[in-house]
Design a protein around this motif. Structure first.
Motif, PDB file in Angstrom:
ATOM      1  N   LYS A 212       0.809  -1.217   0.000  1.00 59.36           N
ATOM      2  CA  LYS A 212       0.000   0.000   0.000  1.00 59.36           C
ATOM      3  C   LYS A 212       0.846   1.273   0.000  1.00 59.36           C
ATOM      4  N   THR A 213       2.149   1.153   0.160  1.00 53.56           N
ATOM      5  CA  THR A 213       3.012   2.336   0.113  1.00 53.56           C
ATOM      6  C   THR A 213       3.413   2.705  -1.309  1.00 53.56           C
ATOM      7  N   LYS A 214       3.169   1.801  -2.267  1.00 51.96           N
ATOM      8  CA  LYS A 214       3.572   2.053  -3.653  1.00 51.96           C
ATOM      9  C   LYS A 214       2.463   2.771  -4.417  1.00 51.96           C
ATOM     10  N   GLN A 215       2.870   3.487  -5.432  1.00 51.68           N
ATOM     11  CA  GLN A 215       1.938   4.272  -6.230  1.00 51.68           C
ATOM     12  C   GLN A 215       0.990   3.353  -7.018  1.00 51.68           C
ATOM     13  N   PRO A 216      -0.188   3.857  -7.385  1.00 50.09           N
ATOM     14  CA  PRO A 216      -1.094   3.053  -8.215  1.00 50.09           C
ATOM     15  C   PRO A 216      -0.481   2.757  -9.575  1.00 50.09           C
ATOM     16  N   ILE A 217      -0.836   1.612 -10.121  1.00 48.17           N
ATOM     17  CA  ILE A 217      -0.323   1.207 -11.437  1.00 48.17           C
ATOM     18  C   ILE A 217      -1.209   1.801 -12.531  1.00 48.17           C
ATOM     19  N   LEU A 218      -0.592   2.296 -13.576  1.00 48.44           N
ATOM     20  CA  LEU A 218      -1.323   2.837 -14.726  1.00 48.44           C
ATOM     21  C   LEU A 218      -1.265   1.835 -15.867  1.00 48.44           C
ATOM     22  N   ILE A 219      -2.448   1.394 -16.327  1.00 52.11           N
ATOM     23  CA  ILE A 219      -2.537   0.389 -17.387  1.00 52.11           C
ATOM     24  C   ILE A 219      -3.577   0.835 -18.413  1.00 52.11           C
ATOM     25  N   PHE A 220      -3.298   0.553 -19.679  1.00 51.62           N
ATOM     26  CA  PHE A 220      -4.246   0.788 -20.771  1.00 51.62           C
ATOM     27  C   PHE A 220      -4.670  -0.583 -21.310  1.00 51.62           C
ATOM     28  N   PRO A 221      -5.812  -1.110 -20.848  1.00 52.74           N
ATOM     29  CA  PRO A 221      -6.170  -2.508 -21.151  1.00 52.74           C
ATOM     30  C   PRO A 221      -6.486  -2.791 -22.613  1.00 52.74           C
ATOM     31  N   GLU A 222      -6.730  -1.756 -23.429  1.00 53.57           N
ATOM     32  CA  GLU A 222      -7.010  -2.009 -24.840  1.00 53.57           C
ATOM     33  C   GLU A 222      -5.780  -2.563 -25.558  1.00 53.57           C
ATOM     34  N   GLY A 223      -4.611  -2.211 -25.082  1.00 49.37           N
ATOM     35  CA  GLY A 223      -3.385  -2.746 -25.658  1.00 49.37           C
ATOM     36  C   GLY A 223      -2.938  -2.089 -26.938  1.00 49.37           C
ATOM     37  N   THR A 224      -3.681  -1.105 -27.448  1.00 48.26           N
ATOM     38  CA  THR A 224      -3.304  -0.394 -28.662  1.00 48.26           C
ATOM     39  C   THR A 224      -4.020   0.941 -28.668  1.00 48.26           C
ATOM     40  N   CYS A 225      -3.591   1.846 -29.532  1.00 49.45           N
ATOM     41  CA  CYS A 225      -4.184   3.182 -29.586  1.00 49.45           C
ATOM     42  C   CYS A 225      -5.424   3.191 -30.477  1.00 49.45           C
ATOM     43  N   ILE A 226      -6.516   3.773 -29.959  1.00 48.23           N
ATOM     44  CA  ILE A 226      -7.781   3.918 -30.689  1.00 48.23           C
ATOM     45  C   ILE A 226      -7.990   5.412 -30.938  1.00 48.23           C
ATOM     46  N   ASN A 227      -8.764   5.760 -31.967  1.00 42.91           N
ATOM     47  CA  ASN A 227      -8.846   7.163 -32.396  1.00 42.91           C
ATOM     48  C   ASN A 227      -9.754   8.040 -31.541  1.00 42.91           C
ATOM     49  N   ASN A 228     -10.088   7.630 -30.326  1.00 43.69           N
ATOM     50  CA  ASN A 228     -10.830   8.444 -29.370  1.00 43.69           C
ATOM     51  C   ASN A 228     -12.288   8.649 -29.758  1.00 43.69           C
ATOM     52  N   THR A 229     -12.816   7.796 -30.628  1.00 49.88           N
ATOM     53  CA  THR A 229     -14.255   7.803 -30.902  1.00 49.88           C
ATOM     54  C   THR A 229     -14.955   6.646 -30.199  1.00 49.88           C
ATOM     55  N   SER A 230     -14.198   5.637 -29.761  1.00 46.10           N
ATOM     56  CA  SER A 230     -14.791   4.445 -29.178  1.00 46.10           C
ATOM     57  C   SER A 230     -13.800   3.780 -28.225  1.00 46.10           C
ATOM     58  N   VAL A 231     -14.312   2.787 -27.498  1.00 37.01           N
ATOM     59  CA  VAL A 231     -13.488   1.986 -26.593  1.00 37.01           C
ATOM     60  C   VAL A 231     -13.620   0.540 -27.027  1.00 37.01           C
ATOM     61  N   MET A 232     -12.500  -0.124 -27.242  1.00 36.48           N
ATOM     62  CA  MET A 232     -12.523  -1.516 -27.688  1.00 36.48           C
ATOM     63  C   MET A 232     -12.274  -2.457 -26.520  1.00 36.48           C
ATOM     64  N   MET A 233     -12.248  -3.731 -26.793  1.00 36.86           N
ATOM     65  CA  MET A 233     -12.197  -4.754 -25.750  1.00 36.86           C
ATOM     66  C   MET A 233     -11.018  -4.554 -24.803  1.00 36.86           C
ATOM     67  N   PHE A 234     -11.297  -4.678 -23.493  1.00 37.27           N
ATOM     68  CA  PHE A 234     -10.253  -4.621 -22.476  1.00 37.27           C
ATOM     69  C   PHE A 234      -9.692  -6.016 -22.255  1.00 37.27           C
ATOM     70  N   LYS A 235      -8.372  -6.122 -22.246  1.00 38.59           N
ATOM     71  CA  LYS A 235      -7.733  -7.393 -21.900  1.00 38.59           C
ATOM     72  C   LYS A 235      -8.012  -7.687 -20.420  1.00 38.59           C
ATOM     73  N   LYS A 236      -8.272  -8.941 -20.112  1.00 38.62           N
ATOM     74  CA  LYS A 236      -8.734  -9.290 -18.769  1.00 38.62           C
ATOM     75  C   LYS A 236      -7.617  -9.397 -17.742  1.00 38.62           C
ATOM     76  N   GLY A 237      -6.340  -9.377 -18.157  1.00 40.88           N
ATOM     77  CA  GLY A 237      -5.230  -9.632 -17.245  1.00 40.88           C
ATOM     78  C   GLY A 237      -5.214  -8.735 -16.028  1.00 40.88           C
ATOM     79  N   SER A 238      -5.406  -7.425 -16.226  1.00 39.55           N
ATOM     80  CA  SER A 238      -5.340  -6.493 -15.108  1.00 39.55           C
ATOM     81  C   SER A 238      -6.564  -6.556 -14.211  1.00 39.55           C
ATOM     82  N   PHE A 239      -7.594  -7.286 -14.620  1.00 37.46           N
ATOM     83  CA  PHE A 239      -8.811  -7.402 -13.819  1.00 37.46           C
ATOM     84  C   PHE A 239      -8.870  -8.723 -13.049  1.00 37.46           C
ATOM     85  N   GLU A 240      -7.830  -9.539 -13.191  1.00 38.33           N
ATOM     86  CA  GLU A 240      -7.770 -10.816 -12.486  1.00 38.33           C
ATOM     87  C   GLU A 240      -7.039 -10.721 -11.149  1.00 38.33           C
TER      88      GLU A 240
END
Length: 479
Positions: free
Chosen positions: A312-340
């Motif tokens: 709990k002393t460490k900073q929060p982890i920043l993750i982008f679960p889509e795994g690739t850049c999208i053009n900011n019109t939509s959100v694509m599938m999130f990889k489940k790894g960070s939610f396990e």
């Protein structure tokens, strides 16, 4: 002759020296010092409001010029995907094609009209491909005085041509050198200061100094991009021991978020300048870098992430679960790894304003250096960031369902379209599972849903009692 040359050279050197001194002093007073103190003079927001008025005037001139020439002013379509009503099922649509009101005939069979359904869906997919649209730059309804957004508008009138030329001089003659100078300053400070902080013993002082150094450098990076960022709901900012997940448009997303708080980054080990920055950053802060071989090991990745959030002393982890850049019109599938991992997830929605510059990184078209130069030669980067309430995995909810729930919340807040498609389709082919799913749906129409359920139940019973079935077969053979 010599007597005339040397005084001129001395005068030129003196003017250059004065110019450089004034330039560096202005950078130090108006940019670096405010970045260290975390204050802003409001110059960037005044600049943004001025640009909006110029864009409005340019748009009105375009409309007037088009009317004078009696030409149709072409307004490009927006590549943003319009939300659609949920489509009806395959079975219902085939029923409509067959001219039935409610149900299938008692003996389902193939009919020639079924082909029309697949032909129509194929044409619809070609005309309105949801996946391809996610990887192309957004088109604007009005011109923002950048040739990359439209190559013809600047020829409509002389005034627009002059204004466009003036904009080129400002962007490449003033803004670009200023931004490059700031970027080099930020990188240099990050390399030197994080290395020095890393030499200190692992105490609370080192932790505080590391936070100050990272925040200062990221704030200088933000000014190097002339980024105007509006943060909403700061009470929901990610806390230690959690994971921050956000939609992904550009590598600049990291700078946008780290400008308002410190995070532990998760990335693959790089070489070159990026590798130097990674090695310097990890000396003073607990970032997580993976080798190429380790990235493929899901269990190793999950273990390292789990060990990090457990402290709990460490900073929060920043993750982008889509795994690739999208053009900011939509959100694509999130990889489940960070939610396990089983920790608190802090969703963040990022929405960019494309009128000032297209932030989307099309990695298949532009390299990282070319992309950054395009960003630094744009007018500005304007975006809004929403911190959503923290979310936890509910009882009976698997990682995929949890990921979809978080994705839906981000899409709703950012005004983005929630898509089920995997961002990996940017470079890979469609998985066979998607094709098999459509085949199974149509098979229900051909063989009948009830018959298929009976077969699946029968197969399930056989799987449950394999030994009993084998004994029955042996008994039959013996008889």
């Amino acid at each position: 002759m010599t007597w005339f040359i040397f005084p001129a050279d001395n005068l030129l050197c003196r003017c250059l020296s004065i110019g450089v001194t004034v330039w560096l002093s202005a950078l130090f007073v108006f940019i670096i010092v405010p970045a260290v103190l975390g204050v802003s003079f409001g110059i960037r927001r005044l600049y943004m409001r001025t640009l909006l008025k110029i864009f409005e005037w340019a748009t009105s001139r375009m409309e007037m010029g088009a009317k004078e020439k009696k030409e149709h002013l072409y307004k490009p379509y927006s590549s943003g995907i319009i939300a659609k009503e949920p489509p009806s099922s395959l079975q219902q649509e085939i029923q409509e094609l067959r001219g039935l009101a409610s149900c299938l005939p008692s003996e389902p069979e193939f009919e020639m009209s079924d082909i029309l359904y697949f032909c129509r869906r194929g044409v619809e997919s070609i005309m309105d491909d949801e996946v391809t649209k996610c990887f192309t730059a957004q088109e604007l309804e009005s011109w923002n005085l950048l040739t990359r957004s439209n190559y013809n508008f600047r020829h409509i009138s002389v005034r627009l041509t002059v204004l466009w030329g003036l904009g080129v001089l400002i962007r490449y003659g003033v803004l670009l050198p200023l931004r490059v100078t700031l970027a080099v300053t930020a990188i240099s400070l990050l390399l030197v200061l994080t290395t020095l902080v890393g030499l200190l013993p692992n105490t609370e002082l080192r932790f505080l100094l590391s936070q100050k150094v990272h925040l200062m450098c990221y704030r200088i990076f933000v000014r190097a991009l002339t980024a105007i960022i509006t943060y909403h709901n700061s009470e929901n900012k990610p806390k230690n021991g959690g994971i921050c997940v956000a939609n992904h448009t550009t590598p600049i997303d990291v700078i946008i978020l780290a400008n308002d708080g410190c995070y532990s980054m998760v990335a693959q080990v790089h070489g070159g300048l990026m590798g130097m920055i990674q090695r310097a950053m990890v000396k003073s802060s607990p970032h997580i870098w993976f080798n190429r071989s380790e990235v493929k090991d899901r269990h190793l990745v999950a273990k390292r992430l789990g060990d990090h959030v457990a402290d709990k002393t460490k900073q929060p982890i920043l993750i982008f679960p889509e795994g690739t850049c999208i053009n900011n019109t939509s959100v694509m599938m999130f990889k489940k790894g960070s939610f396990e991992i089983g920790c608190t997830v802090y969703p963040v929605a990022i929405k960019y304003d494309p009128r000032f510059g297209d932030a989307f990184w099309n990695s298949s078209k532009f390299g990282i250096v070319n992309y950054l130069l395009r960003m630094m030669s744009s007018w500005a980067i304007v975006c809004s960031v929403w911190y959503l309430p923290p979310m936890n995995r509910e009882e009976g909810e698997d990682a995929v369902q949890f990921a979809n729930r978080v994705k839906a919340a981000i899409a709703a807040q950012g005004g983005l379209v929630d898509l089920i498609w995997d961002g990996g389709l940017k470079r890979a082919k469609v998985k066979d599972a998607f094709k098999e799913e459509q085949q199974k749906l149509y098979s229900k129409v051909l063989v009948g849903e009830q018959d298929q359920e009976d077969r699946s139940d029968s197969k399930h019973l056989e799987d449950e009692n394999p030994e009993e079935e084998k004994s029955q077969q042996d008994l039959t053979e013996g008889q």
